[in-house]
Design a protein around this motif. Structure first.
Motif, PDB file in Angstrom:
ATOM      1  N   LYS A 136       0.824  -1.205   0.000  1.00  0.00           N
ATOM      2  CA  LYS A 136       0.000   0.000   0.000  1.00  0.00           C
ATOM      3  C   LYS A 136       0.864   1.264   0.000  1.00  0.00           C
ATOM      4  O   LYS A 136       0.460   2.309  -0.516  1.00  0.00           O
ATOM      5  N   GLY A 137       2.059   1.159   0.578  1.00  0.00           N
ATOM      6  CA  GLY A 137       2.995   2.274   0.488  1.00  0.00           C
ATOM      7  C   GLY A 137       3.553   2.414  -0.911  1.00  0.00           C
ATOM      8  O   GLY A 137       3.702   3.531  -1.422  1.00  0.00           O
ATOM      9  N   ILE A 138       3.855   1.295  -1.555  1.00  0.00           N
ATOM     10  CA  ILE A 138       4.352   1.324  -2.928  1.00  0.00           C
ATOM     11  C   ILE A 138       3.305   1.930  -3.856  1.00  0.00           C
ATOM     12  O   ILE A 138       3.631   2.642  -4.811  1.00  0.00           O
ATOM     13  N   GLU A 139       2.032   1.690  -3.556  1.00  0.00           N
ATOM     14  CA  GLU A 139       0.950   2.200  -4.406  1.00  0.00           C
ATOM     15  C   GLU A 139       0.859   3.723  -4.402  1.00  0.00           C
ATOM     16  O   GLU A 139       0.153   4.303  -5.239  1.00  0.00           O
ATOM     17  N   TYR A 140       1.563   4.388  -3.501  1.00  0.00           N
ATOM     18  CA  TYR A 140       1.638   5.848  -3.570  1.00  0.00           C
ATOM     19  C   TYR A 140       2.206   6.295  -4.922  1.00  0.00           C
ATOM     20  O   TYR A 140       1.953   7.409  -5.370  1.00  0.00           O
ATOM     21  N   LEU A 141       2.973   5.407  -5.561  1.00  0.00           N
ATOM     22  CA  LEU A 141       3.535   5.736  -6.872  1.00  0.00           C
ATOM     23  C   LEU A 141       2.447   5.919  -7.928  1.00  0.00           C
ATOM     24  O   LEU A 141       2.677   6.596  -8.937  1.00  0.00           O
ATOM     25  N   ASP A 142       1.272   5.309  -7.726  1.00  0.00           N
ATOM     26  CA  ASP A 142       0.150   5.538  -8.652  1.00  0.00           C
ATOM     27  C   ASP A 142      -0.067   7.038  -8.830  1.00  0.00           C
ATOM     28  O   ASP A 142      -0.208   7.547  -9.946  1.00  0.00           O
ATOM     29  N   THR A 143      -0.115   7.745  -7.698  1.00  0.00           N
ATOM     30  CA  THR A 143      -0.368   9.189  -7.717  1.00  0.00           C
ATOM     31  C   THR A 143       0.809   9.948  -8.314  1.00  0.00           C
ATOM     32  O   THR A 143       0.620  10.907  -9.068  1.00  0.00           O
ATOM     33  N   VAL A 144       2.024   9.524  -7.974  1.00  0.00           N
ATOM     34  CA  VAL A 144       3.220  10.180  -8.517  1.00  0.00           C
ATOM     35  C   VAL A 144       3.216  10.103 -10.047  1.00  0.00           C
ATOM     36  O   VAL A 144       3.501  11.096 -10.728  1.00  0.00           O
ATOM     37  N   PHE A 145       2.865   8.945 -10.592  1.00  0.00           N
ATOM     38  CA  PHE A 145       2.825   8.785 -12.044  1.00  0.00           C
ATOM     39  C   PHE A 145       1.736   9.657 -12.668  1.00  0.00           C
ATOM     40  O   PHE A 145       1.923  10.212 -13.749  1.00  0.00           O
ATOM     41  N   PHE A 146       0.594   9.777 -12.010  1.00  0.00           N
ATOM     42  CA  PHE A 146      -0.459  10.656 -12.508  1.00  0.00           C
ATOM     43  C   PHE A 146       0.047  12.093 -12.588  1.00  0.00           C
ATOM     44  O   PHE A 146      -0.217  12.812 -13.558  1.00  0.00           O
ATOM     45  N   ILE A 147       0.762  12.526 -11.561  1.00  0.00           N
ATOM     46  CA  ILE A 147       1.273  13.901 -11.525  1.00  0.00           C
ATOM     47  C   ILE A 147       2.305  14.122 -12.629  1.00  0.00           C
ATOM     48  O   ILE A 147       2.246  15.122 -13.352  1.00  0.00           O
ATOM     49  N   LEU A 148       3.236  13.195 -12.771  1.00  0.00           N
ATOM     50  CA  LEU A 148       4.276  13.338 -13.787  1.00  0.00           C
ATOM     51  C   LEU A 148       3.706  13.316 -15.193  1.00  0.00           C
ATOM     52  O   LEU A 148       4.268  13.923 -16.110  1.00  0.00           O
ATOM     53  N   ARG A 149       2.581  12.624 -15.379  1.00  0.00           N
ATOM     54  CA  ARG A 149       1.940  12.562 -16.699  1.00  0.00           C
ATOM     55  C   ARG A 149       0.871  13.639 -16.868  1.00  0.00           C
ATOM     56  O   ARG A 149       0.166  13.672 -17.865  1.00  0.00           O
ATOM     57  N   LYS A 150       0.738  14.504 -15.831  1.00  0.00           N
ATOM     58  CA  LYS A 150      -0.240  15.598 -15.823  1.00  0.00           C
ATOM     59  C   LYS A 150      -1.663  15.083 -15.960  1.00  0.00           C
ATOM     60  O   LYS A 150      -2.516  15.706 -16.588  1.00  0.00           O
ATOM     61  N   LYS A 151      -1.937  13.946 -15.314  1.00  0.00           N
ATOM     62  CA  LYS A 151      -3.293  13.401 -15.257  1.00  0.00           C
ATOM     63  C   LYS A 151      -3.957  13.888 -13.972  1.00  0.00           C
ATOM     64  O   LYS A 151      -4.406  13.086 -13.142  1.00  0.00           O
TER      65      LYS A 151
END
Length: 315
Positions: A136-151
């Motif tokens: 669940k901590g690793i899943e924080y990357l879901d949000t990081v990827f959204f931000i980097l892709r401007k989603k």
């Protein structure tokens, strides 16, 4: 007769002292009933590391879009393929460990108390639950990827609430109840995340695969079914007086209800609510999580610049 002015501060100090003492006694009592098997496991000595990671996550959610506002979106296609299929493997491992160890130990799917012994299968279940918490901590990357892709439209209250609370609250689960009834929800959720990250991994592979991914809405239905099953299972456990911490049972019920309301609202708005009409050549709300939406494969790229042959700059 004493002065009311003098009595007032004394009464307040007495009340504060009583609250502090009661809090310390509760802390000492709660710490005495923790699962001592996990004391020396990574991140389990104190809640501070988990709270720091979760606080940093909220800061990224707040500051990340501001930082990306004037920058080109990253495509990250290869990174997303690797990440999503990596999460498939991790969640399958958790599911497999919980399934095999609980069967070998003779766990009940109706009512199972926590065994804090060093039995090899009990430790195996506790370890799988610890990996579930870490995932669940690793899943924080879901949000990081959204931000980097401007989603940015994907970073809803539901998204942040789901990610933040799962990692933060599961620290409590591992610290006090790394076994027993805790295996039930994690078992189901790990299986659903195998399916979910498989979908996202395939979506990240590109348009040739995306045309076969018509079943995204059923992921949300599957999640809603999970929450209802968890709610019913926990309510039944309370009804039959299952020897599992009642505070955890009631916490799970409250938590499941919040997810049913939030995911139910998301499902209605996404799949049932009438779609907005086409405006200026763009379809409103046309986005696919962890993949590429139909609007991205048209003439308008994520960064607002035109694409060449259906591809955004940097792909």
């Amino acid at each position: 007769m004493g002065s009311p002015v003098a009595a007032g501060p004394g009464r307040v100090l007495g009340l504060v002292s009583s609250v502090v003492n009661d809090t310390l006694e509760f802390y000492q009592w709660s710490w005495s009933i923790r699962d001592k098997r996990v004391d020396n496991w990574p991140l389990m000595q104190s809640p501070i590391p988990t709270l720091i990671i979760s606080t940093l996550y909220l800061l990224v959610v707040w500051l990340g879009p501001k930082w990306m506002k004037t920058r080109e979106p990253f495509q990250l296609r290869n990174m997303l393929v690797f990440y999503n299929f990596g999460m498939v493997l991790l969640n399958f491992y958790i599911f497999k460990e919980l399934f095999l160890a609980s069967r070998a130990r003779g766990y009940s799917y109706v009512c199972q108390s926590v065994d804090y012994s060093d039995n090899v299968y009990e430790v195996r279940i506790a370890s799988a639950l610890w990996w579930y918490y870490v995932s669940k901590g690793i899943e924080y990357l879901d949000t990081v990827f959204f931000i980097l892709r401007k989603k940015f439209n994907q970073i809803s209250f539901l998204h942040v609430y789901h990610h933040y609370t799962m990692f933060t609250l599961w620290w409590i689960g591992i610290k006090w109840v790394a076994g027993g009834q805790s295996f039930f929800g994690a078992h189901i959720n790990a299986f659903i995340h195998v399916v979910m990250y498989m979908y996202y991994g395939l979506a990240a592979c590109g348009p040739k695969v995306q045309k076969y991914l018509w079943w995204k809405r059923y992921l949300t239905i599957l999640q809603l079914v999970q929450f209802h099953v968890t709610l019913g299972h926990t309510a039944w456990s309370i009804y039959i007086d299952c020897p599992f911490p009642k505070w955890m049972h009631w916490g799970v019920i409250f938590y499941a209800v919040t997810f049913i309301l939030l995911f139910g609202n998301f499902y209605y708005r996404t799949y049932k609510q009438p779609k907005e009409p086409v405006k200026n050549g763009k379809i409103a709300n046309g986005a696919v999580a962890n993949g590429v939406s139909k609007s991205e494969s048209s003439l308008v790229a994520e960064n607002g610049k035109k694409q060449k042959k259906g591809k955004a700059k940097g792909e």
